[in-house]
Scaffold this motif. Structure first.
Motif, PDB file in Angstrom:
ATOM      1  N   LEU A 168       0.633  -1.246  -0.047  1.00 52.55           N
ATOM      2  CA  LEU A 168       0.083   0.015  -0.042  1.00 52.55           C
ATOM      3  C   LEU A 168       0.893   1.152   0.066  1.00 52.55           C
ATOM      4  O   LEU A 168       0.580   2.252  -0.551  1.00 52.55           O
ATOM      5  N   ALA A 169       2.164   1.107   0.894  1.00 57.18           N
ATOM      6  CA  ALA A 169       2.729   2.512   1.043  1.00 57.18           C
ATOM      7  C   ALA A 169       3.699   2.664  -0.234  1.00 57.18           C
ATOM      8  O   ALA A 169       4.048   3.912  -0.636  1.00 57.18           O
ATOM      9  N   LEU A 170       3.826   1.754  -1.179  1.00 55.08           N
ATOM     10  CA  LEU A 170       4.465   1.638  -2.470  1.00 55.08           C
ATOM     11  C   LEU A 170       3.763   2.091  -3.488  1.00 55.08           C
ATOM     12  O   LEU A 170       4.301   2.245  -4.759  1.00 55.08           O
ATOM     13  N   ALA A 171       2.443   2.145  -3.515  1.00 48.37           N
ATOM     14  CA  ALA A 171       1.416   2.192  -4.548  1.00 48.37           C
ATOM     15  C   ALA A 171       1.720   3.276  -5.503  1.00 48.37           C
ATOM     16  O   ALA A 171       1.782   3.203  -6.853  1.00 48.37           O
ATOM     17  N   LEU A 172       2.131   4.493  -4.986  1.00 44.11           N
ATOM     18  CA  LEU A 172       2.266   5.764  -5.674  1.00 44.11           C
ATOM     19  C   LEU A 172       3.937   6.056  -6.100  1.00 44.11           C
ATOM     20  O   LEU A 172       4.214   7.093  -6.347  1.00 44.11           O
ATOM     21  N   LYS A 173       4.679   5.094  -5.745  1.00 39.27           N
ATOM     22  CA  LYS A 173       6.277   5.181  -5.951  1.00 39.27           C
ATOM     23  C   LYS A 173       6.592   6.574  -5.138  1.00 39.27           C
ATOM     24  O   LYS A 173       7.167   7.534  -6.021  1.00 39.27           O
ATOM     25  N   PRO A 174       6.599   6.507  -3.803  1.00 38.38           N
ATOM     26  CA  PRO A 174       7.101   7.504  -3.040  1.00 38.38           C
ATOM     27  C   PRO A 174       8.719   7.702  -3.017  1.00 38.38           C
ATOM     28  O   PRO A 174       9.264   6.719  -3.454  1.00 38.38           O
ATOM     29  N   LYS A 175       9.141   9.091  -2.892  1.00 39.10           N
ATOM     30  CA  LYS A 175      10.424   9.148  -2.949  1.00 39.10           C
ATOM     31  C   LYS A 175      11.091   8.656  -1.409  1.00 39.10           C
ATOM     32  O   LYS A 175      12.189   8.568  -1.485  1.00 39.10           O
ATOM     33  N   LEU A 176      10.313   8.968  -0.402  1.00 41.56           N
ATOM     34  CA  LEU A 176      10.783   8.606   0.890  1.00 41.56           C
ATOM     35  C   LEU A 176       9.562   7.661   1.638  1.00 41.56           C
ATOM     36  O   LEU A 176       8.210   7.785   1.550  1.00 41.56           O
ATOM     37  N   LEU A 177      10.146   6.761   2.215  1.00 39.71           N
ATOM     38  CA  LEU A 177       9.309   5.534   2.923  1.00 39.71           C
ATOM     39  C   LEU A 177       9.548   5.810   4.405  1.00 39.71           C
ATOM     40  O   LEU A 177      10.830   5.732   4.741  1.00 39.71           O
ATOM     41  N   ILE A 178       8.720   5.929   5.174  1.00 37.81           N
ATOM     42  CA  ILE A 178       8.822   5.998   6.781  1.00 37.81           C
ATOM     43  C   ILE A 178       8.292   4.957   7.223  1.00 37.81           C
ATOM     44  O   ILE A 178       6.981   4.490   7.432  1.00 37.81           O
ATOM     45  N   ALA A 179       9.034   4.136   7.927  1.00 39.06           N
ATOM     46  CA  ALA A 179       8.592   2.837   8.386  1.00 39.06           C
ATOM     47  C   ALA A 179       8.819   2.815   9.832  1.00 39.06           C
ATOM     48  O   ALA A 179       9.727   2.923  10.701  1.00 39.06           O
ATOM     49  N   ASP A 180       7.699   2.907  10.641  1.00 44.02           N
ATOM     50  CA  ASP A 180       7.468   3.142  11.810  1.00 44.02           C
ATOM     51  C   ASP A 180       7.379   1.811  12.725  1.00 44.02           C
ATOM     52  O   ASP A 180       6.280   1.194  12.640  1.00 44.02           O
ATOM     53  N   GLU A 181       8.394   1.549  13.376  1.00 39.80           N
ATOM     54  CA  GLU A 181       8.432  -0.008  13.980  1.00 39.80           C
ATOM     55  C   GLU A 181       7.989  -0.974  13.180  1.00 39.80           C
ATOM     56  O   GLU A 181       6.982  -1.604  13.446  1.00 39.80           O
ATOM     57  N   PRO A 182       8.241  -1.079  12.024  1.00 36.15           N
ATOM     58  CA  PRO A 182       7.657  -2.156  10.892  1.00 36.15           C
ATOM     59  C   PRO A 182       7.709  -3.490  11.286  1.00 36.15           C
ATOM     60  O   PRO A 182       7.048  -4.353  10.763  1.00 36.15           O
ATOM     61  N   THR A 183       8.588  -3.947  12.532  1.00 31.23           N
ATOM     62  CA  THR A 183       8.235  -5.238  12.828  1.00 31.23           C
ATOM     63  C   THR A 183       7.536  -5.635  14.245  1.00 31.23           C
ATOM     64  O   THR A 183       8.131  -6.647  14.811  1.00 31.23           O
ATOM     65  N   THR A 184       6.864  -4.557  14.756  1.00 31.12           N
ATOM     66  CA  THR A 184       6.307  -4.801  16.014  1.00 31.12           C
ATOM     67  C   THR A 184       5.414  -5.864  15.934  1.00 31.12           C
ATOM     68  O   THR A 184       4.360  -6.113  15.141  1.00 31.12           O
ATOM     69  N   ALA A 185       5.390  -6.635  17.193  1.00 29.41           N
ATOM     70  CA  ALA A 185       4.427  -7.938  17.277  1.00 29.41           C
ATOM     71  C   ALA A 185       4.903  -9.014  16.290  1.00 29.41           C
ATOM     72  O   ALA A 185       3.997  -9.952  16.166  1.00 29.41           O
TER      73      ALA A 185
END
Length: 347
Positions: A168-185
């Motif tokens: 979902l985050a990559l759908a629009l090909k962003p220049k910057l991706l912010i991953a906020d605690e991407p491995t929680t749980a």
């Protein structure tokens, strides 16, 4: 060399609460180049997530940016109107939130959620958006992607939901991706899979990435540079290799010493004593001083500025030289060094 992708200067964020004003972010500065990965590490409540979410206007009505700037592609995010920020979110800057189960709409099919931003912005036709969604699900490792478009979030495991969030985050090909605690749980194996996926996607797309985490091991393995935050401030910032080899802030050293590595053997873990300070107070002295084994009188009288100790290495500590020596000499020698704390390097 051109301007950096993102340059944050003296960012300050506050929240109004019944008990007073919470000073969540207190003058944060950092630069992120296109294609780079930055890890922001620190304890819960250190201001990591608030720093990044405030740039996108996602801190709620009680929060406000009270100072500073955040230049992204030559435009100040802090001065943008809410409607302008809405255009930036998702298109230029995307976010992967901590808990995919609460971030995904539980009553909306996965395919509709992934294609929503594409359809709303009229970048793709309905058919093109569907093909793009299938392509993204396939790329993030979802089996039978065309079929899974019609499934709901509850039909996916935790690791698969996180993969959906990445798609979902990559759908629009962003220049910057912010991953906020991407491995929680997530369990350890799935954590590694998700982080490896993010790393490979960054290599493919050339996007910049910021990983917000309390896990120093995650940051050191998947980032180019590290910013260590404490009490709403960055206290040390440099490359991963240099931070590990020349740790210069007592808090960063404490994080390293309380991290268990493979082959750690019987070496004792050294937890950081005490608790973080209250965010209801504006700190006039070093906020880490009450927990610091290297402190001297100057640390309790005024606050150290984030200063350059070596090229591409900034530290906010009066005793950075002593901390480096203690870190490099090991625990036995560190005890003696601590008894003879050097004079402040920029007192």
């Amino acid at each position: 060399m051109g301007a950096p992708l993102l340059e944050v200067k003296d960012l300050k964020v506050e929240f109004k609460r019944p008990g007073g004003v919470v000073h969540a972010v207190n003058g944060v500065n950092f630069v992120l180049e296109a294609g780079q990965s930055l890890g922001i590490v620190g304890e819960s409540g250190s201001g990591k997530s608030v720093t990044m979410l405030s740039l996108l206007g996602l801190i709620g009505r009680t929060g406000r940016v009270v100072g500073g700037s955040a230049m992204f592609n030559g435009v100040d995010l802090v001065k943008m109107a809410p409607r302008e920020l809405q255009d930036v979110r998702g298109r230029d800057i995307a976010v992967i939130f901590q808990d995919p189960m609460t971030s995904l709409n539980p009553i909306m099919k996965i395919g509709a959620q992934i294609t929503e931003s594409m359809r709303m912005r009229k970048i793709y036709s309905a058919a093109e958006a569907k093909e793009r969604a299938i392509e993204l699900l396939d790329r993030v490792g979802i089996p039978q992607p065309a079929k899974r478009l019609n499934d709901y979030p509850y039909q996916f495991s935790g690791g698969m939901r996180q993969r959906v969030m990445i798609a979902l985050a990559l759908a629009l090909k962003p220049k910057l991706l912010i991953a906020d605690e991407p491995t929680t749980a997530l369990d350890v194996t799935v954590q590694a899979q998700v982080l490896d996926l993010l790393e490979s996607l960054q290599d493919e797309t050339g996007m910049a990435m910021i990983i917000i985490t309390h896990d120093l091991g995650v940051a050191t393995n998947y980032c180019d540079n590290l910013a260590v935050m404490y009490a709403g401030e960055i206290v040390e910032m440099t490359s991963v290799d240099r931070l590990v080899e020349h740790t210069s802030h007592p808090y960063a050293l404490g994080l390293l010493n309380s991290t268990m590595e493979i082959g750690h053997g019987k070496t004792a873990i050294q937890p950081i004593p005490g608790n973080p300070p209250s965010a209801l107070k504006v700190h006039k002295a070093c906020p880490f001083a009450p927990r610091c084994r290297f402190k001297s009188s100057v640390c309790q009288e005024r606050k150290p500025e984030l200063a350059t100790v070596e090229p591409n290495h900034l530290v906010a500590c009066f005793h950075a030289d002593t901390v480096v020596k203690a870190a490099q000499q090991g625990d036995d020698a560190a005890a003696e060094v601590m008894l003879n704390v050097a004079q402040p390097i920029h007192a």
